[in-house]
Design a protein around this motif. Structure first.
Motif, mmCIF file in Angstrom:
data_model
loop_
_atom_site.group_PDB
_atom_site.id
_atom_site.type_symbol
_atom_site.label_atom_id
_atom_site.label_comp_id
_atom_site.label_asym_id
_atom_site.label_seq_id
_atom_site.Cartn_x
_atom_site.Cartn_y
_atom_site.Cartn_z
ATOM 1 N N ASN A 59 -63.677 39.961 -27.153
ATOM 2 C CA ASN A 59 -63.567 38.745 -26.343
ATOM 3 C C ASN A 59 -64.892 37.986 -26.450
ATOM 4 O OD1 ASN A 59 -63.457 36.770 -24.411
ATOM 5 N ND2 ASN A 59 -62.827 38.125 -22.744
ATOM 6 N N MET A 60 -64.931 37.006 -27.338
ATOM 7 C CA MET A 60 -66.181 36.291 -27.623
ATOM 8 C C MET A 60 -66.744 35.557 -26.396
ATOM 9 S SD MET A 60 -66.858 37.127 -30.646
ATOM 10 C CE MET A 60 -66.386 37.351 -32.332
ATOM 11 N N SER A 61 -65.897 35.189 -25.461
ATOM 12 C CA SER A 61 -66.406 34.473 -24.280
ATOM 13 C C SER A 61 -67.141 35.413 -23.319
ATOM 14 C CB SER A 61 -65.274 33.742 -23.558
ATOM 15 O OG SER A 61 -64.345 34.667 -23.036
ATOM 16 N N SER A 62 -67.047 36.722 -23.540
ATOM 17 C CA SER A 62 -67.760 37.668 -22.674
ATOM 18 C C SER A 62 -69.155 37.999 -23.207
ATOM 19 C CB SER A 62 -66.953 38.963 -22.521
ATOM 20 O OG SER A 62 -66.965 39.694 -23.728
ATOM 21 N N ILE A 63 -69.495 37.464 -24.386
ATOM 22 C CA ILE A 63 -70.789 37.756 -25.005
ATOM 23 C C ILE A 63 -71.818 36.725 -24.540
ATOM 24 C CG2 ILE A 63 -72.058 37.930 -27.176
ATOM 25 C CD1 ILE A 63 -69.361 38.696 -28.498
ATOM 26 N N LYS A 64 -72.778 37.209 -23.766
ATOM 27 C CA LYS A 64 -73.875 36.325 -23.342
ATOM 28 C C LYS A 64 -74.981 37.160 -22.715
ATOM 29 C CE LYS A 64 -74.372 33.833 -19.544
ATOM 30 N NZ LYS A 64 -74.202 32.903 -18.457
ATOM 31 N N TRP A 65 -76.186 36.909 -23.176
ATOM 32 C CA TRP A 65 -77.344 37.451 -22.505
ATOM 33 C C TRP A 65 -78.454 36.421 -22.608
ATOM 34 C CZ3 TRP A 65 -75.643 39.328 -27.202
ATOM 35 C CH2 TRP A 65 -76.536 39.389 -28.262
ATOM 36 N N ILE A 66 -79.482 36.614 -21.818
ATOM 37 C CA ILE A 66 -80.584 35.652 -21.751
ATOM 38 C C ILE A 66 -81.882 36.408 -22.015
ATOM 39 C CG2 ILE A 66 -81.791 33.966 -20.292
ATOM 40 C CD1 ILE A 66 -79.059 33.773 -18.728
ATOM 41 N N ASN A 67 -82.715 35.864 -22.895
ATOM 42 C CA ASN A 67 -84.010 36.464 -23.195
ATOM 43 C C ASN A 67 -85.136 35.598 -22.649
ATOM 44 O OD1 ASN A 67 -82.887 38.631 -24.538
ATOM 45 N ND2 ASN A 67 -83.261 37.824 -26.577
ATOM 46 N N TYR A 68 -86.161 36.279 -22.150
ATOM 47 C CA TYR A 68 -87.361 35.636 -21.620
ATOM 48 C C TYR A 68 -88.556 36.227 -22.361
ATOM 49 C CZ TYR A 68 -84.109 34.725 -17.794
ATOM 50 O OH TYR A 68 -83.019 34.347 -17.043
ATOM 51 N N TYR A 69 -89.510 35.374 -22.732
ATOM 52 C CA TYR A 69 -90.613 35.794 -23.585
ATOM 53 C C TYR A 69 -91.973 35.644 -22.897
ATOM 54 C CZ TYR A 69 -86.918 35.736 -26.982
ATOM 55 O OH TYR A 69 -85.732 35.993 -27.627
ATOM 56 N N PRO A 70 -92.909 36.585 -23.199
ATOM 57 C CA PRO A 70 -94.244 36.502 -22.611
ATOM 58 C C PRO A 70 -94.981 35.260 -23.102
ATOM 59 C CG PRO A 70 -94.185 38.195 -24.313
ATOM 60 C CD PRO A 70 -92.774 37.702 -24.127
ATOM 61 N N GLY A 71 -95.783 34.719 -22.226
ATOM 62 C CA GLY A 71 -96.538 33.517 -22.558
ATOM 63 C C GLY A 71 -95.724 32.250 -22.379
ATOM 64 N N PHE A 96 -93.029 34.455 -18.671
ATOM 65 C CA PHE A 96 -93.783 35.346 -17.787
ATOM 66 C C PHE A 96 -95.144 35.612 -18.440
ATOM 67 C CE2 PHE A 96 -91.176 38.046 -20.490
ATOM 68 C CZ PHE A 96 -91.999 39.099 -20.851
ATOM 69 N N ASP A 97 -96.044 36.188 -17.679
ATOM 70 C CA ASP A 97 -97.436 36.356 -18.096
ATOM 71 C C ASP A 97 -97.574 37.229 -19.351
ATOM 72 O OD1 ASP A 97 -100.203 36.877 -18.269
ATOM 73 O OD2 ASP A 97 -100.423 37.008 -16.097
ATOM 74 N N GLN A 98 -98.327 36.748 -20.316
ATOM 75 C CA GLN A 98 -98.613 37.467 -21.563
ATOM 76 C C GLN A 98 -99.257 38.823 -21.296
ATOM 77 O OE1 GLN A 98 -97.943 36.606 -24.891
ATOM 78 N NE2 GLN A 98 -98.655 38.693 -25.256
ATOM 79 N N GLU A 99 -99.959 38.942 -20.191
ATOM 80 C CA GLU A 99 -100.655 40.186 -19.869
ATOM 81 C C GLU A 99 -99.684 41.361 -19.707
ATOM 82 O OE1 GLU A 99 -103.471 42.862 -19.645
ATOM 83 O OE2 GLU A 99 -103.765 40.793 -20.279
ATOM 84 N N VAL A 100 -98.419 41.072 -19.385
ATOM 85 C CA VAL A 100 -97.415 42.137 -19.276
ATOM 86 C C VAL A 100 -97.288 42.851 -20.621
ATOM 87 C CG1 VAL A 100 -94.955 42.610 -18.927
ATOM 88 C CG2 VAL A 100 -96.147 41.043 -17.385
ATOM 89 N N GLU A 101 -97.097 42.082 -21.695
ATOM 90 C CA GLU A 101 -96.980 42.673 -23.031
ATOM 91 C C GLU A 101 -98.256 43.430 -23.399
ATOM 92 O OE1 GLU A 101 -95.209 40.772 -26.804
ATOM 93 O OE2 GLU A 101 -97.384 40.480 -27.011
ATOM 94 N N ASN A 102 -99.403 42.821 -23.160
ATOM 95 C CA ASN A 102 -100.681 43.450 -23.505
ATOM 96 C C ASN A 102 -100.854 44.792 -22.798
ATOM 97 O OD1 ASN A 102 -101.146 41.107 -24.950
ATOM 98 N ND2 ASN A 102 -102.508 40.225 -23.417
ATOM 99 N N SER A 103 -100.535 44.811 -21.518
ATOM 100 C CA SER A 103 -100.698 46.013 -20.700
ATOM 101 C C SER A 103 -99.758 47.127 -21.151
ATOM 102 C CB SER A 103 -100.447 45.659 -19.232
ATOM 103 O OG SER A 103 -100.457 46.801 -18.433
ATOM 104 N N ILE A 104 -98.505 46.789 -21.396
ATOM 105 C CA ILE A 104 -97.530 47.805 -21.811
ATOM 106 C C ILE A 104 -97.856 48.325 -23.205
ATOM 107 C CG2 ILE A 104 -95.098 48.150 -22.421
ATOM 108 C CD1 ILE A 104 -94.440 46.369 -19.984
ATOM 109 N N ALA A 105 -98.229 47.436 -24.116
ATOM 110 C CA ALA A 105 -98.583 47.869 -25.469
ATOM 111 C C ALA A 105 -99.763 48.841 -25.429
ATOM 112 C CB ALA A 105 -98.897 46.661 -26.347
ATOM 113 N N LYS A 106 -100.731 48.534 -24.615
ATOM 114 C CA LYS A 106 -101.895 49.419 -24.485
ATOM 115 C C LYS A 106 -101.467 50.788 -23.954
ATOM 116 C CE LYS A 106 -106.498 49.745 -22.533
ATOM 117 N NZ LYS A 106 -107.534 49.115 -21.726
ATOM 118 N N GLU A 107 -100.622 50.782 -22.933
ATOM 119 C CA GLU A 107 -100.140 52.034 -22.342
ATOM 120 C C GLU A 107 -99.367 52.869 -23.373
ATOM 121 O OE1 GLU A 107 -96.788 53.436 -19.102
ATOM 122 O OE2 GLU A 107 -97.803 51.534 -18.754
ATOM 123 N N LEU A 108 -98.593 52.203 -24.224
ATOM 124 C CA LEU A 108 -97.776 52.903 -25.218
ATOM 125 C C LEU A 108 -98.551 53.239 -26.496
ATOM 126 C CD1 LEU A 108 -94.507 50.803 -24.855
ATOM 127 C CD2 LEU A 108 -94.931 53.126 -23.975
#
Length: 170
Positions: A44-56, A59-71
């Motif tokens: 059912n093609m009408s049920s396909i939908k998602w939304i992506n949000y990107y750092p910078g 939301f704050d770029q520091e989220v990516e930086n912090s998680i990458a450092k932790e990992l």
């Protein structure tokens, strides 16, 4: 510690991904294969939908930086995904225009993080493993960054997750 609840509350104007082929770069290998698979499966093609949000941007770029450092990875890209009730991101692998560039940097790793408390009807699948009712902060390391996966929301509240791709020089 990242205040995921606050980040989620402030997300606006993300990028909608749907089965609308006019929004896809069909010259990129992989997109046609995935779309054809959905068509052949009578999805059912009408049920396909998602939304992506990107750092910078969303939301704050520091989220990516912090998680990458932790990992222990150097980040290549990351995003927060949202699936609203009644929608899904059906079986697919993440097609990426920059894959060859990424592979030249080192060994690619992918992680997904559950960024909210568990809610009924929120489902995430990688290969043959289904994740439901995962506590906020649960980190899943993928065996293969290109693994087939899907997400669905048969609940009554939006489903959010954080995903990150990075590399190491192993």
């Amino acid at each position: 510690m990242i205040a995921w609840h606050d980040i989620i509350l402030n997300l606006k104007d993300g990028y909608i991904i749907s089965a609308d082929k006019t929004k896809w770069d069909l010259s990129t290998p992989g997109y046609i294969e995935i779309y054809k698979m959905w068509e052949d499966g009578n999805f059912n093609m009408s049920s396909i939908k998602w939304i992506n949000y990107y750092p910078g941007k969303h939301f704050d770029q520091e989220v990516e930086n912090s998680i990458a450092k932790e990992l222990g990875i150097t980040p290549l890209r990351s995003w927060i995904s949202r699936i609203d009730p009644g929608y899904c991101a059906p079986w697919h692998w993440d097609v990426d225009d920059n894959e060859q560039e990424y592979m030249s940097k080192g060994t690619i790793h992918r992680y997904s993080i559950f960024i909210e408390d568990p809610k009924p009807g929120h489902i995430f699948i990688i290969n043959d493993v289904a994740y439901v009712n995962q506590p906020c902060g649960t980190i899943v390391k993928w065996d293969d960054y290109r693994a087939w996966h899907a997400g669905s929301n048969v609940g009554i509240e939006s489903k959010y997750m954080y995903h990150i791709l990075g590399y190491t020089n192993e």
